[in-house]
Design an enzyme around this catalytic site. Sequence first.
Site, PDB file in Angstrom:
ATOM      1  N   GLU A   1      -2.839  -4.603  -3.203  1.00 17.19           N
ATOM      2  CA  GLU A   1      -3.308  -5.406  -4.468  1.00 17.19           C
ATOM      3  C   GLU A   1      -3.276  -4.682  -5.864  1.00 17.19           C
ATOM      4  OE1 GLU A   1      -4.871  -4.780  -1.693  1.00 17.19           O
ATOM      5  OE2 GLU A   1      -6.002  -6.624  -0.943  1.00 17.19           O
TER       6      GLU A   1
ATOM      7  N   CYS B   1     -10.617  -3.354  -4.802  1.00 16.39           N
ATOM      8  CA  CYS B   1      -9.530  -4.448  -5.141  1.00 16.39           C
ATOM      9  C   CYS B   1     -10.074  -5.856  -5.648  1.00 16.39           C
ATOM     10  CB  CYS B   1      -8.424  -4.657  -4.082  1.00 16.39           C
ATOM     11  SG  CYS B   1      -7.448  -3.080  -3.916  1.00 16.39           S
TER      12      CYS B   1
ATOM     13  N   CYS C   1      -3.914   0.552  -2.561  1.00 11.38           N
ATOM     14  CA  CYS C   1      -3.797  -0.825  -1.843  1.00 11.38           C
ATOM     15  C   CYS C   1      -2.702  -1.511  -2.386  1.00 11.38           C
ATOM     16  CB  CYS C   1      -5.149  -1.355  -2.069  1.00 11.38           C
ATOM     17  SG  CYS C   1      -6.657  -0.890  -0.943  1.00 11.38           S
TER      18      CYS C   1
ATOM     19  N   ASN D   1       0.882  -1.271  -0.003  1.00  6.45           N
ATOM     20  CA  ASN D   1       0.070  -0.038  -0.139  1.00  6.45           C
ATOM     21  C   ASN D   1       0.959   1.199   0.104  1.00  6.45           C
ATOM     22  OD1 ASN D   1       0.449  -0.898   2.614  1.00  6.45           O
ATOM     23  ND2 ASN D   1      -1.137   0.246   3.548  1.00  6.45           N
TER      24      ASN D   1
ATOM     25  N   GLU E   1       0.254   5.170   0.604  1.00  7.82           N
ATOM     26  CA  GLU E   1      -0.589   6.270   1.048  1.00  7.82           C
ATOM     27  C   GLU E   1      -0.242   7.425   0.706  1.00  7.82           C
ATOM     28  OE1 GLU E   1      -1.019   5.295   5.421  1.00  7.82           O
ATOM     29  OE2 GLU E   1      -2.449   3.567   4.789  1.00  7.82           O
TER      30      GLU E   1
ATOM     31  N   CYS F   1     -10.268  -5.143   0.088  1.00  4.44           N
ATOM     32  CA  CYS F   1     -11.232  -4.378  -0.046  1.00  4.44           C
ATOM     33  C   CYS F   1     -12.117  -4.516  -1.337  1.00  4.44           C
ATOM     34  CB  CYS F   1     -10.919  -2.903   0.054  1.00  4.44           C
ATOM     35  SG  CYS F   1     -10.326  -1.996  -1.612  1.00  4.44           S
TER      36      CYS F   1
HETATM   37  N1  THU Z   1      -4.982  -1.763   2.486  1.00  2.00           N
HETATM   38  C1  THU Z   1      -4.626  -2.704   1.438  1.00  2.00           C
HETATM   39  O1  THU Z   1      -3.540  -2.147   0.827  1.00  2.00           O
HETATM   40  N2  THU Z   1      -5.258  -3.732   1.107  1.00  2.00           N
HETATM   41  C2  THU Z   1      -6.458  -4.141   1.539  1.00  2.00           C
HETATM   42  O2  THU Z   1      -6.721  -5.306   1.351  1.00  2.00           O
HETATM   43  C3  THU Z   1      -6.964  -3.525   2.665  1.00  2.00           C
HETATM   44  C4  THU Z   1      -6.476  -2.209   3.004  1.00  2.00           C
HETATM   45  C5  THU Z   1      -4.585  -0.928   2.890  1.00  2.00           C
HETATM   46  C6  THU Z   1      -5.203   0.668   2.299  1.00  2.00           C
HETATM   47  C7  THU Z   1      -4.673   1.493   3.584  1.00  2.00           C
HETATM   48  O3  THU Z   1      -3.488   2.005   3.165  1.00  2.00           O
HETATM   49  C8  THU Z   1      -4.515   0.664   4.661  1.00  2.00           C
HETATM   50  O4  THU Z   1      -4.525  -0.543   4.212  1.00  2.00           O
HETATM   51  C9  THU Z   1      -5.524   0.932   5.865  1.00  2.00           C
HETATM   52  O5  THU Z   1      -6.795   0.704   5.106  1.00  2.00           O
END
Ligand code: THU
Length: 128
Positions: free
Chosen positions: A52, A86, A50, A39, A41, A83
């Site tokens: 994925e 994704c 994310c 991920n 941010e 999520c």
């Molecule tokens: N996140 C992912 O990278 N993949 C997931 O399957 C669920 C959430 C990340 C997004 C964000 O940077 C952090 O987790 C918190 O939501």
Amino acid sequence: MSLLKAALDARRNAHAPYSGFAVGAALRTGKGAVFTGCNVENASYPEGTCAETGAIAAMVAAGARDIAEVCIVADSPAPISPCGGCRQRLAEFAGPDVPVTMATVAGDSVTMRLGDLLPMAFRSVRGV
Ligand code: THU
């Protein structure tokens, strides 16, 4: 290398200073190539991506289009699931029988079919 190890390695590179929640993802193509993502941010929160999504982008940039297996990992009390967005992104390149392994850093894991994570995935109405 196992998909879990690849996802754990990618997770170490996560840029998650806002949530503090690092996620790693790895996917294997039908030809056996492995692509990873973490991920990423952003100070403008909705612009974060994310793990994925990063792995899918790396796969497509390398010229591959078919996902055979997926693994995601986080340091959570129980395995996290992808999520909704994704799940749809995975469904663009993975069929309903593709296994998605959701793992924790501590070693728990659960594996589900993508079709069970996203029943009735939206499919192109343009025949793509
Ligand atoms: N996140 C992912 O990278 N993949 C997931 O399957 C669920 C959430 C990340 C997004 C964000 O940077 C952090 O987790 C918190 O939501």
